[in-house]
Each structure stands twice: as C-alpha cells, then as structure tokens.
Write a protein that holds these residues in place. Structure first.
Motif, short mmCIF file in Angstrom:
data_model
loop_
_atom_site.label_atom_id
_atom_site.label_comp_id
_atom_site.label_asym_id
_atom_site.label_seq_id
_atom_site.Cartn_x
_atom_site.Cartn_y
_atom_site.Cartn_z
N MET A 37 -35.52 58.54 25.03
CA MET A 37 -36.48 58.00 23.77
C MET A 37 -37.62 57.44 24.59
SD MET A 37 -33.79 56.99 20.81
CE MET A 37 -32.97 55.74 21.78
N LEU A 38 -37.52 56.71 25.57
CA LEU A 38 -38.63 56.19 26.19
C LEU A 38 -39.57 57.14 26.72
CD1 LEU A 38 -39.96 53.48 27.01
CD2 LEU A 38 -38.71 53.58 29.29
N MET A 39 -39.22 58.35 27.33
CA MET A 39 -40.02 59.35 27.67
C MET A 39 -40.69 59.68 26.47
SD MET A 39 -39.97 60.41 31.05
CE MET A 39 -38.71 60.62 32.39
N LEU A 40 -40.15 60.12 25.56
CA LEU A 40 -40.87 60.65 24.34
C LEU A 40 -41.65 59.54 23.99
CD1 LEU A 40 -38.13 62.34 22.07
CD2 LEU A 40 -39.73 63.36 23.55
N ASN A 41 -41.45 58.33 23.88
CA ASN A 41 -42.46 57.14 23.25
C ASN A 41 -43.52 57.12 24.17
OD1 ASN A 41 -42.35 54.54 21.70
ND2 ASN A 41 -42.94 53.88 23.62
N ASN A 42 -43.32 57.49 25.38
CA ASN A 42 -44.68 57.33 26.45
C ASN A 42 -45.67 58.32 25.88
OD1 ASN A 42 -43.56 55.25 28.09
ND2 ASN A 42 -42.59 56.82 29.54
N LEU A 43 -45.16 59.64 25.92
CA LEU A 43 -45.97 60.74 25.54
C LEU A 43 -46.81 60.50 23.99
CD1 LEU A 43 -43.99 63.71 26.65
CD2 LEU A 43 -45.80 62.62 27.68
N LEU A 44 -45.83 59.84 22.98
CA LEU A 44 -46.44 59.62 21.59
C LEU A 44 -47.53 58.53 21.80
CD1 LEU A 44 -43.26 59.37 19.37
CD2 LEU A 44 -45.10 61.12 19.35
N MET A 45 -47.25 57.52 22.89
CA MET A 45 -48.51 56.46 22.88
C MET A 45 -49.75 57.00 23.43
SD MET A 45 -46.57 53.23 24.18
CE MET A 45 -47.90 52.19 24.21
N LEU A 46 -49.52 57.92 24.15
CA LEU A 46 -50.60 58.75 24.68
C LEU A 46 -51.41 59.47 23.64
CD1 LEU A 46 -49.79 59.89 28.49
CD2 LEU A 46 -51.09 58.17 27.79
N GLY A 47 -50.62 60.04 22.84
CA GLY A 47 -50.86 61.03 21.78
C GLY A 47 -51.53 60.44 20.46
N ARG A 54 -61.85 57.73 25.59
CA ARG A 54 -62.74 58.03 26.84
C ARG A 54 -62.07 59.49 27.23
NH1 ARG A 54 -62.29 53.88 30.06
NH2 ARG A 54 -64.20 52.95 29.17
N LEU A 55 -61.09 59.45 27.25
CA LEU A 55 -60.22 60.81 27.84
C LEU A 55 -59.57 61.69 26.65
CD1 LEU A 55 -59.54 62.04 30.44
CD2 LEU A 55 -57.10 60.91 30.37
N HIS A 56 -59.96 62.63 26.54
CA HIS A 56 -59.23 63.68 25.47
C HIS A 56 -57.87 63.29 25.16
CE1 HIS A 56 -58.45 66.84 22.44
NE2 HIS A 56 -59.87 66.68 22.15
N ILE A 79 -52.92 55.60 32.56
CA ILE A 79 -53.94 56.47 31.65
C ILE A 79 -54.43 55.88 30.53
CG2 ILE A 79 -53.63 58.66 30.53
CD1 ILE A 79 -51.61 59.79 32.24
N LEU A 80 -53.48 54.89 29.60
CA LEU A 80 -53.89 54.27 28.61
C LEU A 80 -55.46 53.14 28.98
CD1 LEU A 80 -51.11 53.20 26.55
CD2 LEU A 80 -52.94 54.66 26.06
N VAL A 81 -55.10 52.58 30.23
CA VAL A 81 -56.09 51.61 30.83
C VAL A 81 -57.30 52.38 30.82
CG1 VAL A 81 -56.59 49.99 32.55
CG2 VAL A 81 -54.27 50.07 31.67
N VAL A 82 -57.47 53.64 31.62
CA VAL A 82 -58.70 54.35 32.10
C VAL A 82 -59.09 55.31 30.90
CG1 VAL A 82 -58.18 53.98 34.37
CG2 VAL A 82 -57.39 56.06 33.20
N GLY A 83 -58.16 55.62 29.93
CA GLY A 83 -58.75 56.71 28.91
C GLY A 83 -58.84 55.95 27.47
N ARG A 84 -58.77 54.78 27.40
CA ARG A 84 -59.31 54.29 26.13
C ARG A 84 -60.32 53.26 26.08
NH1 ARG A 84 -54.99 55.52 22.70
NH2 ARG A 84 -54.10 57.57 23.40
N THR A 85 -61.26 53.17 25.00
CA THR A 85 -62.31 52.48 25.14
C THR A 85 -62.47 51.16 24.58
OG1 THR A 85 -62.92 53.27 23.11
CG2 THR A 85 -63.78 54.56 24.98
N THR A 86 -61.29 50.63 24.00
CA THR A 86 -61.25 49.28 23.27
C THR A 86 -60.48 48.41 24.26
OG1 THR A 86 -59.39 49.98 21.96
CG2 THR A 86 -61.49 50.21 20.96
N ALA A 87 -60.70 47.06 24.45
CA ALA A 87 -60.17 46.21 25.12
C ALA A 87 -58.53 46.14 24.56
CB ALA A 87 -60.92 44.92 25.26
N LEU A 88 -58.16 46.05 23.52
CA LEU A 88 -57.07 46.06 22.86
C LEU A 88 -56.02 47.01 23.39
CD1 LEU A 88 -55.28 43.77 21.34
CD2 LEU A 88 -55.93 45.12 19.22
#
Length: 207
Positions: free
Chosen positions: A11-21, A83-85, A131-140
């Motif tokens: 479930m953690l594996m799936l959760n990781n991909l959901l957070m990226l998506g 920032r990253l698709h 990936i979230l750190v470098v791929g998203r634009t908002t500080a939160l």
C-alpha cells in the motif's frame, strides 16, 4: 505479522505513486497522513508498539494537521502547477521502483537484514520524495516531499531498531517535527508577505 508487513509495504508503494500523480494539495496532505499510518502499522507488525504510537501521533496526525492549517491560512489553490509534468513524475517513480527491485536482487546478504520488499519500498519512497521536492513549485508541496524522503530514510533504519536504537529514532522524529513546524511558520509568513508561494517566480527577479 509478516503478511501485515507485506500488505503495508504494498500500500505504501501505491501511496507513493498516488502522491506523484495528484495535483491537488488537499489530497497530497491526506496521502501524507496515510503514509504515516502505514509506517505505524509496519512498526506494530515488527512489535515496536511504543515507536508505532509515536509515529502515528506525529506523522499520521500532528504533521498533516499542521500542513492542513498552513494550507488554509495561505488560501492555497486546490490545483498545483508542477514544474515536472505529472506523467513524467509517475514514470520516474516507477523507474525508481524497478531500479530498487533490481538492487534488492543483486545484494546477496540482504535477506538477513531486510524483510522482503522493505529495501525497494524504502528507496522508492526516498526517490519519490526527491521528485516532489524538485518537481513541484509551491513551498508547501516541497515540504511534503521532504517529509516523504525522510519516511524513506526512516524505513531504511527500521531493521536496525533494537531496544537501544529505538530512542534514537524517537529523537529523530521529534527533530523532524520541529523542522517542519519551523518551515510551516516560515511559509505562513511568506504567504502573508507575498501574493504567491510559487518558488518558480524567483526566476523573474531582476537586479
């Protein structure tokens, strides 16, 4: 207990991909809370009840509530412009999963230390957080990425937890809580001062 651990890892594996998506900050915070609940479940399956309770309180309740309150105070938009698709981020996360599984198969002495699937899950969680750190634009959202990466590091140290090292992990959890608390205050002050917390706008600054 072994089956419960494997279920939590899956479930953690799936959760990781959901957070990226996801592109909604609200769902990103909810998935962060669910990740903390899964970590507590893994520790409980390994018979670390005290540490499981601390993880559930801090990572499953306190940190997500702090992120939620910060989001409301900043009046942050529901949808984020990464920032990253999104598709590229998910594919990168899946690539990290494949690489982690390959690494687990290459390490001969690994089963004596790590339960099955724990190492690839930990490495994938760490990689997805970056990936979230470098791929998203908002500080939160970048703070959430930092938390996700720290969860991966926490998973890597999970097999080493004994009666002597548990207190070190508890101290680490408190350090993370204080760090995110300070970042939450900083983001709140930034939101009160500027119209947007989109870090991509720093590129528009001129001398």
């Amino acid at each position: 207990m072994e089956s419960a651990l494997q279920s939590c890892l899956f479930m953690l594996m799936l959760n990781n991909l959901l957070m990226l998506g996801t592109t909604r900050l609200m769902w990103l915070i909810r998935l962060t809370a669910f990740q903390g609940i899964l970590l507590a479940g893994m520790l409980l399956s390994l018979e670390h009840a005290l540490l499981a309770g601390a993880v559930l309180l801090i990572k499953g309740a306190l940190l997500p509530s702090l992120l939620w309150r910060t989001r409301k105070r900043l009046h942050s938009h529901q949808r984020m412009k990464p920032r990253l698709h999104v598709a590229v981020g998910v594919l990168a996360g899946m690539g990290g999963l494949v690489l982690s599984l390959w690494l687990e198969a290459r390490l001969v002495n690994l089963p004596a230390l790590f339960p099955p699937q724990l190492l690839p899950t930990a490495l994938t969680t760490l990689f997805c957080g970056l990936i979230l750190v470098v791929g998203r634009t908002t500080a939160l959202s970048q703070v959430i990425g930092y938390l996700m990466a720290e969860n991966g590091i926490f998973l890597l140290g999970m097999p080493l937890m004994t009666a002597g090292t548990m207190w070190f992990e508890l101290a680490l959890l408190l350090d993370v809580f204080v760090a995110v608390f300070v970042m939450g205050i900083a983001i709140n002050h930034i939101g009160n001062t500027f119209e947007s917390i989109d870090v991509g706008r720093f590129r528009s600054l001129r001398d």
